[in-house]
Motif scaffolding. Structure first.
Motif, short mmCIF file in Angstrom:
data_model
loop_
_atom_site.label_atom_id
_atom_site.label_comp_id
_atom_site.label_asym_id
_atom_site.label_seq_id
_atom_site.Cartn_x
_atom_site.Cartn_y
_atom_site.Cartn_z
N LEU A 61 1.03 -1.47 -0.40
CA LEU A 61 0.08 -0.21 -0.30
C LEU A 61 0.30 1.23 0.12
O LEU A 61 1.74 1.27 -0.02
CB LEU A 61 -1.09 0.03 1.59
CG LEU A 61 -2.11 -1.06 1.73
CD1 LEU A 61 -2.28 -1.49 2.62
CD2 LEU A 61 -2.94 -0.96 0.89
N PRO A 62 0.47 2.35 -0.44
CA PRO A 62 1.22 3.66 -0.27
C PRO A 62 1.47 3.81 1.29
O PRO A 62 0.73 3.53 1.86
CB PRO A 62 -0.16 5.05 -1.41
CG PRO A 62 -1.38 3.97 -0.98
CD PRO A 62 -0.77 2.84 -0.99
N ALA A 63 2.59 4.18 1.01
CA ALA A 63 3.60 4.29 2.84
C ALA A 63 3.74 6.38 2.53
O ALA A 63 4.74 5.91 1.86
CB ALA A 63 4.16 3.44 3.01
N ALA A 64 2.76 7.03 2.73
CA ALA A 64 3.60 8.06 2.87
C ALA A 64 4.62 8.57 4.49
O ALA A 64 4.45 8.11 5.24
CB ALA A 64 2.35 9.23 3.10
N GLN A 65 5.35 9.72 3.44
CA GLN A 65 6.78 10.12 4.87
C GLN A 65 7.68 9.12 5.17
O GLN A 65 7.80 9.29 6.26
CB GLN A 65 6.11 10.73 5.75
CG GLN A 65 4.30 11.72 5.68
CD GLN A 65 5.15 12.70 5.40
OE1 GLN A 65 6.17 13.54 6.10
NE2 GLN A 65 4.39 14.20 4.99
N GLN A 66 7.82 8.13 3.90
CA GLN A 66 9.04 7.26 4.54
C GLN A 66 10.51 8.17 4.23
O GLN A 66 10.20 8.56 2.42
CB GLN A 66 8.57 6.45 4.12
CG GLN A 66 7.15 5.15 4.17
CD GLN A 66 7.08 5.35 6.08
OE1 GLN A 66 7.72 4.20 6.72
NE2 GLN A 66 6.78 5.92 6.97
#
Length: 451
Positions: free
Chosen positions: A19-24
């Motif tokens: 899944l899309p993982a923001a702020q990594q």
């Protein structure tokens, strides 16, 4: 607690990877990342599943008005700040605030530190430019260093392991302070008497005297002060870096259920609460009590869907909403959200974060907040819940235990010209020790009026 897990449970825990993982961070060395993650997976838990279960019960009490939550600590912890003096001062401030709030609420105060894991921060921009030079943004000591050089700003996976070690050392000291007599209620009350002795804080003397009389009454009645010799204290941080949270997720040997043993309580931030994102999926699968930040743009229907994902069984104490609306918006925006969620039958714990919605840049160029705005948002939070006959369950404060000059106002009357004197934060401005205690006295007055 076992570190072994059945294949089906592990498969579910790793669903976030698709899944899309923001702020990594963009880790430049994948081999180093894999080594750091593997190392973390072998380390002992920082907290235990049973402690998380107790906290869930305490948060359930707060949702019903039988307790009040004080969540506080640094905006972003640093490795350099993981010292005995710094940890002691933060604990001392939280204990002092909690003692005042306990009297105001006439209920136990759940003490929840923003510490022992708050080493990563979301950022509005991926890069920072100074003097024509552009480098990766500082994302917290868990990722890179604040120093503005190419080497310092390069994300380093070894910092994940350093963050674990710093968190472990912090928790060891926290447990010593809260269980070894430092947190004795009589000692804490003596500290607060020193606070109101300052002429600048004279308006709080009446409340302090009431607490003093209550303490003398308990002593006269033969109250067991030894029972007040130690306190429960829980750790929390934003579950931002999934490469840190996932290897510290273990299967509880009692129940066969997964817990994130990096902290008792973890939350999903305003920038990462996408329903279809990796963070919401991850926290929906662990058994810790979970927080979700809600800003002024939160859509009530989206919030209802978040409840279905994270708390489908409507379990008391499972889900906490930490609202961060801003003093100018809380009275207009919060009622619709609270009304719709209450009408649905859900009963989350409501906590007010009066810090993040009130940040601005001062004339001298410092990122700051006005103490009066912080107080006003808390007041608006109470007014909304009183009008709707729902429960204001707690406050979430960025604070430090020293006399920094990062937020304007308060009894000390910090103004723009004072900010440069002790502006020490690497991210957001924090209330100093005096401002934190002043806020506690003001919130205690609000709680007294509520009861």
């Amino acid at each position: 607690m076992s570190i072994d897990a059945t294949p089906d449970v592990l498969a579910g825990l790793d669903a976030w990877r698709d899944l899309p993982a923001a702020q990594q961070p963009e880790w430049p060395d994948r081999a180093a990342l894999e080594e750091a993650v593997s190392t973390l997976a072998t380390y002992p838990p920082l907290v235990f599943a049973g402690e998380c279960d107790i906290l869930r019960d305490r948060l359930a009490d707060a949702a019903q008005g039988r307790a009040f939550v004080l969540q506080g600590g640094d905006c972003a912890e640093t490795f350099a700040g993981a010292t005995a003096d710094s940890i002691r001062d933060r604990i001392k401030t939280i204990l002092q605030m909690a003692a005042v709030l306990t009297y105001g609420a006439s209920t136990p105060v759940v003490k929840l530190g923003r510490m022992a894991g708050q080493y990563a921060k979301p950022r509005s921009q991926n890069t920072e430019t100074r003097g024509g030079v552009t480098l990766p943004a500082y994302r917290g000591d868990m990722v890179n260093d604040f120093e503005f050089t190419e080497e310092a700003r390069r994300p380093d996976p070894n910092r994940l392991v350093r963050a674990y070690n710093a968190s472990s050392a912090t928790l060891n000291l926290v447990r010593a302070f809260t269980q070894g007599g430092f947190a004795d209620l009589r000692r804490v009350h003596d500290w607060n008497r020193g606070f109101v002795a300052n002429p600048a804080n004279a308006r709080y003397e009446r409340l302090a005297m009431e607490i003093d009389r209550a303490m003398k009454f308990m002593a006269a009645c033969g109250a067991d002060f030894e029972a007040m010799h130690s306190v429960e204290f829980y750790s929390s941080h934003e579950a931002l870096l999934l490469d840190y949270e996932r290897p510290l997720t273990r299967i509880d040997s009692r129940t066969g259920l997964p817990y994130d043993v990096s902290a008792h309580f973890v939350w999903v931030g305003e920038r990462t609460r996408d329903l279809d994102g990796a963070h919401v999926d991850f926290v929906s699968r662990i058994r810790n009590p979970i927080g979700v930040k809600l800003g002024p743009t939160a859509d009530p229907d989206n919030v209802l869907q978040l409840i279905d994902r994270v708390d489908p069984h409507r379990e008391p104490g499972r889900l906490t909403f930490i609202t961060r609306m801003g003093a100018g918006k809380v009275r207009d925006v919060l009622p619709t959200i609270v009304e719709k969620i209450t009408a649905s039958g859900a009963r989350p714990t409501w906590i007010c974060d009066p810090m993040h919605g009130n940040t601005f840049e001062s004339a001298s160029g410092y990122k700051t907040r006005r103490f009066d705005d912080v107080v006003d948002e808390v007041r608006g939070f109470f007014e909304v819940h009183q009008e709707l006959q729902t429960v204001p369950g707690g406050i979430h404060i960025e604070l430090t235990g020293t006399d920094v000059t990062e937020c304007l106002g308060g009894a000390g009357a910090i103004d723009d010209g004072d900010l440069h004197q002790r502006y020490e934060t690497l991210c957001d401005p924090r209330l100093n020790q005096q401002q934190g205690l002043e806020l506690a006295f003001l919130v205690a007055e609000m709680l007294t009026q509520r009861s």
